[in-house]
Write an enzyme that holds these catalytic residues in place. Structure first.
Site, PDB file in Angstrom:
ATOM      1  N   GLN A 162      40.151  46.954  -1.717  1.00 16.09           N
ATOM      2  CA  GLN A 162      39.328  48.042  -1.188  1.00 16.09           C
ATOM      3  C   GLN A 162      39.418  49.314  -2.008  1.00 16.09           C
ATOM      4  OE1 GLN A 162      41.893  48.204   2.525  1.00 16.09           O
ATOM      5  NE2 GLN A 162      41.396  50.382   2.356  1.00 16.09           N
ATOM      6  N   CYS A 168      39.372  49.402   5.096  1.00 15.93           N
ATOM      7  CA  CYS A 168      40.079  48.190   5.536  1.00 15.93           C
ATOM      8  C   CYS A 168      39.346  47.502   6.669  1.00 15.93           C
ATOM      9  CB  CYS A 168      41.499  48.536   5.955  1.00 15.93           C
ATOM     10  SG  CYS A 168      41.592  49.624   7.399  1.00 15.93           S
ATOM     11  N   HIS A 304      45.718  50.180  10.110  1.00 16.03           N
ATOM     12  CA  HIS A 304      45.217  49.316   9.043  1.00 16.03           C
ATOM     13  C   HIS A 304      44.607  48.044   9.613  1.00 16.03           C
ATOM     14  CE1 HIS A 304      44.701  47.922   5.025  1.00 16.03           C
ATOM     15  NE2 HIS A 304      45.696  47.064   5.013  1.00 16.03           N
ATOM     16  N   ASN A 330      45.492  40.653   3.248  1.00 17.70           N
ATOM     17  CA  ASN A 330      45.312  42.088   3.080  1.00 17.70           C
ATOM     18  C   ASN A 330      44.159  42.348   2.104  1.00 17.70           C
ATOM     19  OD1 ASN A 330      45.847  44.795   3.455  1.00 17.70           O
ATOM     20  ND2 ASN A 330      47.554  44.879   2.030  1.00 17.70           N
TER      21      ASN A 330
END
Length: 363
Positions: A162, A168, A304, A330
């Site tokens: 990102q 996120c 997150h 992630n």
């Protein structure tokens, strides 16, 4: 004279043998002590990493070389050095208090303040005002396997990055939809996070957002384009969606009860799950099963958005212990964590993993 020489030879051989036995006993004793000192608990089967602050200048120089830091001037360099030293203390605390097998160390964030680091997250979670009103997921009545991983079934795309945009939430949302569509249609496709950053008016682009909002926004927009058609830029731009190129459609979302067993059951039957969590420990995560001390990773301080793609159990028969864990995708690139993935303890709401789990519903 001859007998005297023979006597001296016998005495010399005696000392050689005795010395050899002493060395052997010393080695055995040393190994035994090492096992006692090093393996007396699961957490301490390896000594926790502790950075020596007296060597902070040397560590900082190595850090600059590894992560290609080139500061503007000496003032900026000294400022970053002070932040770096402060972060060394945080890393030492994380390693000292770790209850799982995770290791924390110097990552690309080691010269950043907490505020700067938060630019790599972007979840706008408000525990006092988080009633989106989505229906609750139906949890299937099935046997829960010991382990399960959607990555092995060709329904999870490659790890993305990102950048410094707080998007996120968009990556978590799109990852969820990519997985659901691949399971439903039998074809894995990559969809556009940039479309959400640019066109989702319910969220705030690089300033943050929520997955639940994004499901509704995608429904309003008519769906998502392919990543190749609407590529990621890591900053907000003018919305340029082409509805003739929409590849997947969504009709809202569902939320999950704050129950990790229920989440695991649904995941096995249906696909990956979008979640929010506290990313405090992720700042310096290097690998292993993360189980931070609660005060260092409070469940209520979620910031997150990520994606659960599976789960498993690590077993340690010697210690009669097991560590159940989640496998989390992630959005910080493959050089972070375990090739872009994070493993975190499962079953205690570690870092808030069950606080805001959700999924899109495909049309």
């Amino acid at each position: 004279m001859k007998s005297h020489l023979i006597l001296l030879l016998i005495v010399a051989m005696f000392f050689v043998v005795t010395k050899s036995e002493d060395v052997t006993k010393t080695k055995q004793h040393s190994q035994h002590n090492h096992n006692i000192d090093g393996d007396h608990s699961l957490r301490n089967k390896r000594s926790p990493k502790k950075y020596n602050l007296k060597k902070s200048e040397h560590l900082f120089e190595k850090f600059q070389k590894k992560f290609y830091r080139n500061y503007e001037n000496e003032f900026e360099k000294q400022k970053r050095y002070q932040i770096f030293k402060s972060n060394l203390l945080k890393i030492n605390q994380l390693n000292k208090r770790e209850q799982g097998t995770a290791k924390y160390g110097l990552t690309e964030f080691a010269d950043m303040t907490t505020t700067e680091y938060k630019m790599r997250t972007g979840l706008l979670y408000d525990p006092d005002n988080n009633d989106i009103g989505n229906p609750i997921a139906n949890i299937p009545n099935i046997d829960l396997p010991k382990e399960f991983d959607w990555r092995t079934k060709n329904v999870i795309t490659e790890v993305k990055d990102q950048g410094t945009c707080g998007s996120c939430w968009a990556f978590s949302t799109v990852g969820n939809i990519e997985g659901l569509h691949a399971i439903k249609a039998g074809q894995l496709e990559e969809y556009s996070e940039q479309e959400l950053v640019d066109c989702d008016t319910l969220d705030k682009g690089c300033q943050g957002g929520l997955m639940d909002n994004a499901y509704k926004a995608i429904d309003q927009l008519g769906g998502l384009e392919l990543e190749s058609e609407y590529p990621y830029e890591a900053h907000k731009d003018k919305c340029s969606i082409d509805k003739s190129k929409i590849r997947v459609k969504v009709k809202g979302g569902i939320d999950f009860p704050k129950n990790e067993t229920a989440m695991a059951l649904w995941l096995v039957k249906n696909g990956p799950i979008s979640i929010g969590l506290n990313a405090n420990a992720m700042m310096f995560y290097k690998g292993g099963i993360s189980h931070p001390w609660k005060l260092l990773c409070r469940p209520g301080a979620i910031d997150h958005g990520v994606l659960i793609v599976g789960f498993g159990v690590a077993e340690f028969p010697v210690y009669n212990k097991t560590l159940p864990y989640w496998i989390i995708k992630n959005s910080w690139g493959k050089n972070w964590g375990e090739q872009g993935y994070y493993r975190i303890y499962r079953g205690t709401n570690a870092c808030g993993v069950s606080e805001m789990a959700s999924s899109a519903v495909l049309e």
